[in-house]
Motif scaffolding. Structure first.
Motif, PDB file in Angstrom:
ATOM      1  N   ALA A  20       0.811  -1.218   0.000  1.00 24.20           N
ATOM      2  CA  ALA A  20       0.000   0.000   0.000  1.00 24.20           C
ATOM      3  C   ALA A  20       0.846   1.270   0.000  1.00 24.20           C
ATOM      4  CB  ALA A  20      -0.940  -0.003   1.203  1.00 24.20           C
ATOM      5  N   TRP A  27      -6.073  -0.840 -11.012  1.00 26.14           N
ATOM      6  CA  TRP A  27      -7.136  -1.430 -10.195  1.00 26.14           C
ATOM      7  C   TRP A  27      -6.688  -2.740  -9.559  1.00 26.14           C
ATOM      8  CZ3 TRP A  27     -10.886   0.747  -7.865  1.00 26.14           C
ATOM      9  CH2 TRP A  27     -11.390   1.947  -8.360  1.00 26.14           C
ATOM     10  N   ILE A  54      -4.584  -1.746  -6.626  1.00 27.37           N
ATOM     11  CA  ILE A  54      -5.411  -1.268  -5.507  1.00 27.37           C
ATOM     12  C   ILE A  54      -6.024  -2.443  -4.763  1.00 27.37           C
ATOM     13  CG2 ILE A  54      -7.546  -0.030  -4.963  1.00 27.37           C
ATOM     14  CD1 ILE A  54      -6.715   2.040  -7.061  1.00 27.37           C
ATOM     15  N   VAL A  55      -6.491  -3.454  -5.474  1.00 20.22           N
ATOM     16  CA  VAL A  55      -7.060  -4.645  -4.813  1.00 20.22           C
ATOM     17  C   VAL A  55      -5.995  -5.333  -3.965  1.00 20.22           C
ATOM     18  CG1 VAL A  55      -7.979  -6.962  -5.256  1.00 20.22           C
ATOM     19  CG2 VAL A  55      -8.907  -4.992  -6.482  1.00 20.22           C
ATOM     20  N   VAL A  84      -5.354  -3.238  -0.836  1.00 23.21           N
ATOM     21  CA  VAL A  84      -6.422  -3.380   0.162  1.00 23.21           C
ATOM     22  C   VAL A  84      -6.284  -4.713   0.893  1.00 23.21           C
ATOM     23  CG1 VAL A  84      -8.914  -3.649   0.446  1.00 23.21           C
ATOM     24  CG2 VAL A  84      -8.023  -1.785  -0.948  1.00 23.21           C
ATOM     25  N   MET A 107      -3.606  -4.332   3.363  1.00 21.31           N
ATOM     26  CA  MET A 107      -4.076  -3.563   4.517  1.00 21.31           C
ATOM     27  C   MET A 107      -4.892  -4.436   5.466  1.00 21.31           C
ATOM     28  SD  MET A 107      -5.099  -0.008   2.574  1.00 21.31           S
ATOM     29  CE  MET A 107      -5.991   0.645   3.960  1.00 21.31           C
ATOM     30  N   VAL A 108      -5.751  -5.281   4.908  1.00 24.70           N
ATOM     31  CA  VAL A 108      -6.571  -6.171   5.741  1.00 24.70           C
ATOM     32  C   VAL A 108      -5.675  -7.156   6.492  1.00 24.70           C
ATOM     33  CG1 VAL A 108      -8.300  -8.012   5.662  1.00 24.70           C
ATOM     34  CG2 VAL A 108      -8.649  -5.914   4.351  1.00 24.70           C
ATOM     35  N   SER A 128      -3.878  -5.384   9.246  1.00 25.23           N
ATOM     36  CA  SER A 128      -4.798  -5.125  10.352  1.00 25.23           C
ATOM     37  C   SER A 128      -4.958  -6.360  11.233  1.00 25.23           C
ATOM     38  CB  SER A 128      -6.151  -4.682   9.797  1.00 25.23           C
ATOM     39  OG  SER A 128      -7.083  -4.535  10.824  1.00 25.23           O
ATOM     40  N   TRP A 150      -7.240  -0.638  12.300  1.00 22.18           N
ATOM     41  CA  TRP A 150      -7.464   0.457  11.348  1.00 22.18           C
ATOM     42  C   TRP A 150      -6.301   1.438  11.383  1.00 22.18           C
ATOM     43  CZ3 TRP A 150     -10.306   1.410   7.297  1.00 22.18           C
ATOM     44  CH2 TRP A 150     -10.470   2.717   6.850  1.00 22.18           C
ATOM     45  N   ALA A 179      -3.488  -0.167   9.504  1.00 24.25           N
ATOM     46  CA  ALA A 179      -3.771  -0.237   8.071  1.00 24.25           C
ATOM     47  C   ALA A 179      -3.615   1.139   7.414  1.00 24.25           C
ATOM     48  CB  ALA A 179      -5.178  -0.778   7.838  1.00 24.25           C
ATOM     49  N   VAL A 187      -0.642   2.871   4.239  1.00 24.17           N
ATOM     50  CA  VAL A 187      -0.932   3.607   3.004  1.00 24.17           C
ATOM     51  C   VAL A 187       0.034   4.778   2.823  1.00 24.17           C
ATOM     52  CG1 VAL A 187      -2.687   4.938   1.783  1.00 24.17           C
ATOM     53  CG2 VAL A 187      -3.341   2.943   3.101  1.00 24.17           C
TER      54      VAL A 187
END
Length: 188
Positions: free
Chosen positions: A96, A126, A129-130, A133, A136-137, A140, A162, A165, A169
């Motif tokens: 990220a 895209w 970005i997936v 994400v 990030m999950v 977390s 959060w 995560a 970014v």
């Protein structure tokens, strides 16, 4: 009737009182005008001194926040659990972090007048970005698990996952407070 010095004596005494303030009572408007004054001296030196003092305080707070000093951190960044999460995130590599550079590259490729290149760069963005994400999950979940193991499940603060995560970014050199651990070195 001739005036004598005795007759003029009481009259002189009335015109110049022997006691009293010797001046007329000021009006209400005069008293209010005299009472109105700035709380701080309105001089150029005082303003310059206050501006320099404020700049020094801001610089001290900026340096303290960058160093991770608890006194200068905002409320959302304070505490041992938040410090642990920052160190945990800063110790690893995250996909990220690269979102902004990838977006800039894709924007530049959109100016190239080759539809094939534009289409696939947009699709690649895209896909990136997936993946970011998902990273990030996973970060977390890993942050929550590590914090639970270190601090105990009953003493965990809300929002640690959060917080971690969102820190992934940000590009590493732009993070505040600045990273306190090197990559690859896990926090204690």
């Amino acid at each position: 009737m001739a005036k004598t010095s005795a007759d003029s004596a009481p009259h002189d005494a009335e015109s110049t009182p022997a006691s009293g303030k010797g001046r007329p009572t000021p009006t209400r408007a005069e008293r209010e005008a005299a009472r109105k004054r700035p709380l701080v001296a309105d001089t150029k030196e005082a303003k310059a001194r206050a501006r320099a003092e404020l700049a020094a305080q801001r610089e001290k707070a900026r340096i303290g926040m960058a160093a991770g000093d608890e006194r200068y951190l905002p409320v959302r960044d304070r505490g041992p659990q938040r410090r642990f999460v920052r160190d945990f995130v800063d110790s690893g590599w995250h996909v990220a972090e690269l979102i902004m550079p990838v977006m800039i590259v894709v924007l530049l490729l959109m100016f190239v007048n080759i539809p094939f290149l534009q289409f696939y760069s947009y699709i690649a963005l895209w896909g990136f970005i997936v993946i970011a994400v998902l990273d990030m999950v996973l970060t977390s979940v890993r942050v929550k698990k590590a914090a639970r193991a270190k601090f105990g499940a009953d003493r965990m603060e809300r929002g640690l996952g959060w917080y971690g995560a969102m820190r992934t970014v940000q590009m590493r050199f732009m993070r505040l407070p600045k990273p306190q651990v090197k990559r690859g070195r896990r926090p204690e």
